[in-house]
Motif scaffolding. Structure first.
Motif, PDB file in Angstrom:
ATOM      1  N   MET B   1     -19.851 -35.016 -61.377  1.00 42.44           N
ATOM      2  CA  MET B   1     -19.307 -34.388 -62.572  1.00 42.44           C
ATOM      3  C   MET B   1     -17.817 -34.100 -62.382  1.00 42.44           C
ATOM      4  N   ASP B   2     -17.086 -34.329 -63.379  1.00 41.41           N
ATOM      5  CA  ASP B   2     -15.637 -34.163 -63.301  1.00 41.41           C
ATOM      6  C   ASP B   2     -15.249 -32.746 -62.887  1.00 41.41           C
ATOM      7  N   LYS B   3     -16.039 -31.782 -63.341  1.00 40.42           N
ATOM      8  CA  LYS B   3     -15.738 -30.384 -63.071  1.00 40.42           C
ATOM      9  C   LYS B   3     -15.638 -30.088 -61.575  1.00 40.42           C
ATOM     10  N   GLN B   4     -16.356 -30.823 -60.776  1.00 40.39           N
ATOM     11  CA  GLN B   4     -16.439 -30.521 -59.355  1.00 40.39           C
ATOM     12  C   GLN B   4     -15.481 -31.357 -58.520  1.00 40.39           C
ATOM     13  N   VAL B   5     -14.619 -32.075 -59.182  1.00 41.85           N
ATOM     14  CA  VAL B   5     -13.840 -33.074 -58.450  1.00 41.85           C
ATOM     15  C   VAL B   5     -12.963 -32.470 -57.344  1.00 41.85           C
ATOM     16  N   GLU B   6     -12.345 -31.327 -57.616  1.00 48.35           N
ATOM     17  CA  GLU B   6     -11.494 -30.709 -56.589  1.00 48.35           C
ATOM     18  C   GLU B   6     -12.323 -30.281 -55.385  1.00 48.35           C
ATOM     19  N   LEU B  45     -15.362 -23.728 -55.795  1.00 48.31           N
ATOM     20  CA  LEU B  45     -14.088 -23.142 -56.213  1.00 48.31           C
ATOM     21  C   LEU B  45     -14.317 -22.311 -57.469  1.00 48.31           C
ATOM     22  N   PRO B  46     -13.599 -21.217 -57.583  1.00 44.90           N
ATOM     23  CA  PRO B  46     -13.760 -20.380 -58.779  1.00 44.90           C
ATOM     24  C   PRO B  46     -13.563 -21.210 -60.054  1.00 44.90           C
ATOM     25  N   ARG B  47     -14.470 -21.017 -60.967  1.00 43.85           N
ATOM     26  CA  ARG B  47     -14.391 -21.747 -62.233  1.00 43.85           C
ATOM     27  C   ARG B  47     -13.676 -20.898 -63.272  1.00 43.85           C
ATOM     28  N   ARG B  48     -13.295 -21.544 -64.326  1.00 45.03           N
ATOM     29  CA  ARG B  48     -12.745 -20.822 -65.475  1.00 45.03           C
ATOM     30  C   ARG B  48     -13.789 -19.807 -65.945  1.00 45.03           C
ATOM     31  N   GLY B  49     -13.353 -18.602 -66.159  1.00 49.00           N
ATOM     32  CA  GLY B  49     -14.290 -17.588 -66.637  1.00 49.00           C
ATOM     33  C   GLY B  49     -14.975 -16.816 -65.524  1.00 49.00           C
ATOM     34  N   ASP B  50     -14.769 -17.235 -64.279  1.00 49.68           N
ATOM     35  CA  ASP B  50     -15.316 -16.493 -63.139  1.00 49.68           C
ATOM     36  C   ASP B  50     -14.787 -15.062 -63.183  1.00 49.68           C
ATOM     37  N   GLU B  51     -15.702 -14.116 -63.124  1.00 49.89           N
ATOM     38  CA  GLU B  51     -15.363 -12.697 -63.249  1.00 49.89           C
ATOM     39  C   GLU B  51     -14.203 -12.277 -62.342  1.00 49.89           C
ATOM     40  N   GLU B  60      -6.606 -25.907 -60.184  1.00 48.44           N
ATOM     41  CA  GLU B  60      -5.460 -26.813 -60.320  1.00 48.44           C
ATOM     42  C   GLU B  60      -4.481 -26.723 -59.158  1.00 48.44           C
ATOM     43  N   LEU B  61      -4.718 -25.765 -58.278  1.00 48.51           N
ATOM     44  CA  LEU B  61      -3.852 -25.659 -57.100  1.00 48.51           C
ATOM     45  C   LEU B  61      -4.285 -26.626 -55.997  1.00 48.51           C
ATOM     46  N   PHE B  62      -5.388 -27.316 -56.230  1.00 47.12           N
ATOM     47  CA  PHE B  62      -5.869 -28.299 -55.258  1.00 47.12           C
ATOM     48  C   PHE B  62      -5.907 -29.683 -55.906  1.00 47.12           C
TER      49      PHE B  62
END
Lengths: 249, 429
Positions: B1-6, B45-51, B60-62
């Motif tokens: 899945m693209d989301k996990q690419v980093e 890695l922390p996702r968007r919306g992670d508390e 995006e830093l990786f």
């Protein structure tokens, strides 16, 4: 030195000053008295350029310059000083640093060389003694944690440091005990010279026992309705303002 | 899945370099790395919306093209030689020169790699105890990848006297680069340690840094952390502080850079009468990003914690503060105070302040608060009335605001340096 003509000023569309004519010459002390809400503090604020007030009419000339066109700091550098009724606390900014910058600006305006660190310290010590202000306060933040009396003394101390042409003292006596009042007033008197002038805004005749005015003005509803000599203050103390206000009406 | 690419990429980099990363370390240590990378894989890695990362997008830093190096950079030798002064540990992209020093009093400082691999006996056992298993993916990643860093140990009863400066520099030529920095500071029983941690992160670098502080019974640690991140650089700084009985840790933190900075302070008050104090400062202008997270765990009774954080945010910058004071069910007589005060200088600036209390004990004194305000017009007016120009008056006021924090630097030289940096930064706000 100061020539005010037909000065009108308002705040939020409400007219507070409604045509003030007022003149100060070098060496003079003027007292402005008047009931609450007559516009005394507004007058002081307008002179210093407080943006809260809008000048709608009239002119103010200070040492030949159009005061109303000058910024707040330009007026101050040119030698207009306001002793605040409620001195402002500035956390984290030490008195010494604050004064160092202010004095440097004033000297620059006067075309004088900047003071060396030693000269500045000497000046500070000397001027602090004028109002018996504790030297330790110089290392503290401006007005922070100062007692009411210390704050007012601090205003006069700053006046002594900046050596203004014209000092406007806005109810410098309010909230002072007898001793502090004497110290503050004596300080002002010590600073009096032939080439400077003072405008004292006050509610009480008491202060004028120490700072003897050449003129006493009564401000009422944004106008100076009466001017007299120092005996006027005594009469006001005894009889209040009603007789003048009734006359005016 | 693209989301996990980093995340996938980081795992691949780890696996394909596993031998180089682990070289010179014991089998047990490397086994621990594997646990950490597994933690990282599970947490992700922390996702968007992670508390815990509401205001910082760290994925995006990786970037995919980012490089990893597993040997010290070529500029290390020269940098170490130039820094010269004693009691300074220089880390270049996370690497030291490999030396470990021992003072006559028994204070050990220098290369963490050397310390972990037989150079030091005392203190090294604390490695990982504060940072691992905290559920932080970025710290787990650091534990998996780290190859060196700084180590400071002050033995029982010793007052270290002089400060130890940990000088962490990160830079890259052109290519984006991910680096890891790691420090371990241990103050033995009734010992005192003074640490100055200086981060300088150049453009193009993402520096993932973990510092563990361990204060044994009655120990005192004073630390000053300054962050100077260049525009286009990113610092992820995670500090874990573990405190035993009667220990005291004072931290001063200042983010004075122009880039991206995400800083965490996690304090465990695990022994009675421990005390933690933190003074934090961030100055953000332009499109800077600064995000400070402070968490204090009151695990046992009779501990005190105090935090004062101040921020000035201007331009289009983002300044975020999240604070959590957690008081465990039997942590009675806890005293905790948490304050965050911000100045927002422009409409485009964003300030987020989230002070939290989570209290499960009933006999506690806790307070928290956050404010966002503008410069005080009355103060500016007062200063102008004394002849001080408007710009200068505003700056003075900001300096005054900031001074509250920097005044707590116990080291005069560092304090002066921070003031200078803060002044320069204020000019740019």
């Amino acid at each position: 030195m100061l020539r005010v003509k037909d000065l009108h000023a308002s705040v939020d569309g409400k007219e507070i000053l409604r045509g003030i004519d007022f003149e100060v010459k070098p060496g003079e002390v003027h007292a402005i008295m008047g009931p609450n809400g007559s516009g005394k503090s507004t007058f002081a604020s307008v002179l210093t350029g407080n943006a809260k007030y809008e000048v709608t009419q009239g002119s103010v000339e200070f040492d030949g310059r159009n005061l109303l066109e000058m910024s707040i700091e330009e007026r101050a550098r040119a030698g207009l000083f306001l002793g605040f009724q409620y001195p402002v606390e500035i956390p984290g900014v030490s008195m010494a640093n604050f004064m160092k910058i202010a004095v440097a600006e004033r000297r620059k305006y006067l075309g004088l060389e900047p003071l060396s660190a030693a000269e500045f310290l000497r000046l500070m010590r000397e001027r602090a003694s004028v109002v018996e202000l504790d030297g330790k306060l110089m290392n503290r933040a401006v007005n922070e944690g100062f007692s009411g009396g210390e704050k007012k003394k601090n205003e006069i101390f700053q006046m002594a440091m900046l050596d203004p042409r014209l000092a406007v003292l806005d109810e410098t006596d309010s909230g002072l005990d007898i001793d502090a009042l004497r110290i503050v007033a004596t300080g002002v008197t010590k600073l009096r010279r032939e080439d400077n002038a003072t405008v004292v805004i006050t509610h009480y005749q008491r202060l004028l026992d120490y700072i003897v005015p050449d003129f006493v003005h009564v401000l009422y509803k944004g106008r100076i309705i009466h001017t007299g000599d120092k005996s006027l203050a005594l009469k006001l103390e005894e009889q209040g303002y009603d007789w003048l206000i009734n006359d005016y009406r | 899945m693209d989301k996990q690419v980093e995340q996938q990429r980081l795992l691949e980099v780890y696996l394909s370099n596993i031998e180089m990363i682990g070289e010179g370390f014991s089998g047990a240590f490397n086994a621990r790395r594997r646990e950490c990378i597994e933690d990282f894989r599970l947490t992700g890695l922390p996702r968007r919306g992670d508390e815990n990362y509401l205001y910082s997008q760290v994925r995006e830093l990786f970037p995919e093209q980012a490089e990893f190096y597993f040997t010290p950079p070529v500029w290390l030798e020269e940098t170490v030689a130039q820094s010269g002064s004693d009691e300074r540990i220089v880390l270049c992209n996370g690497f030291s020169d490999g030396t470990l020093h021992r003072t006559p009093q028994g204070v050990v400082y220098g290369s963490l790699r050397a310390a972990l691999n037989g150079g030091a006996q005392d203190g090294v056992g604390c490695y990982g105890s504060a940072a691992d298993d905290k559920g932080c993916a970025l710290a787990a990643l650091n534990s998996a990848f780290m190859q060196d860093g700084a180590f400071v140990y002050v033995p029982r009863g010793v007052k270290a006297g002089r400060r130890i400066v940990i000088d962490c520099r990160f830079r890259t030529r052109e290519q984006a680069q991910v680096c890891f920095g790691r420090c371990l500071v241990v103050a033995g029983e009734d010992a005192e340690a003074d640490i100055v941690l200086e981060y300088r992160v150049g453009a193009g670098v993402t520096a993932d840094c973990v510092v563990e502080y361990r204060a044994e019974r009655g120990a005192r640690i004073r630390s000053i952390q300054s962050d100077e991140v260049e525009r286009g650089g990113a610092l992820l700084s995670m500090n874990y502080i573990s405190q035993c009985e009667r220990s005291g840790v004072e931290s001063v933190f200042a983010d004075l850079g122009d880039g991206f900075s995400r800083v965490d302070f996690t304090t465990d008050l695990a022994g009675r009468e421990a005390e933690s104090r933190l003074w934090g400062l961030y100055l953000a202008g332009g499109d800077d990003h600064t995000d400070l997270n402070v968490r204090v765990n009151h695990a046992v009774p009779d501990c005190r914690s105090y935090e004062l954080v101040k921020g000035v945010v201007s331009g289009e910058a983002t300044g975020a503060f999240s604070g959590l004071v957690y008081v465990a069910p039997d942590a009675q007589r806890t005293e905790a105070m948490q304050q965050c005060r911000n100045l927002q200088l422009s409409d485009g600036a964003r300030v987020y302040a989230r002070p939290h209390l989570e209290i499960y004990a009933d006999d506690v004194k806790c307070s928290h608060g956050a404010t966002v305000g503008q410069l005080d017009g009355e103060q500016v007016y007062y200063m102008r009335q004394r002849g001080i120009g408007e710009q200068e008056a505003r700056r003075l006021q900001m300096r005054g605001f900031v001074n509250d924090i920097l005044a707590h630097c116990t080291c005069e030289r560092t304090c002066d340096r921070l003031r200078e940096l803060a002044d320069e930064k204020i000019e740019r706000l």
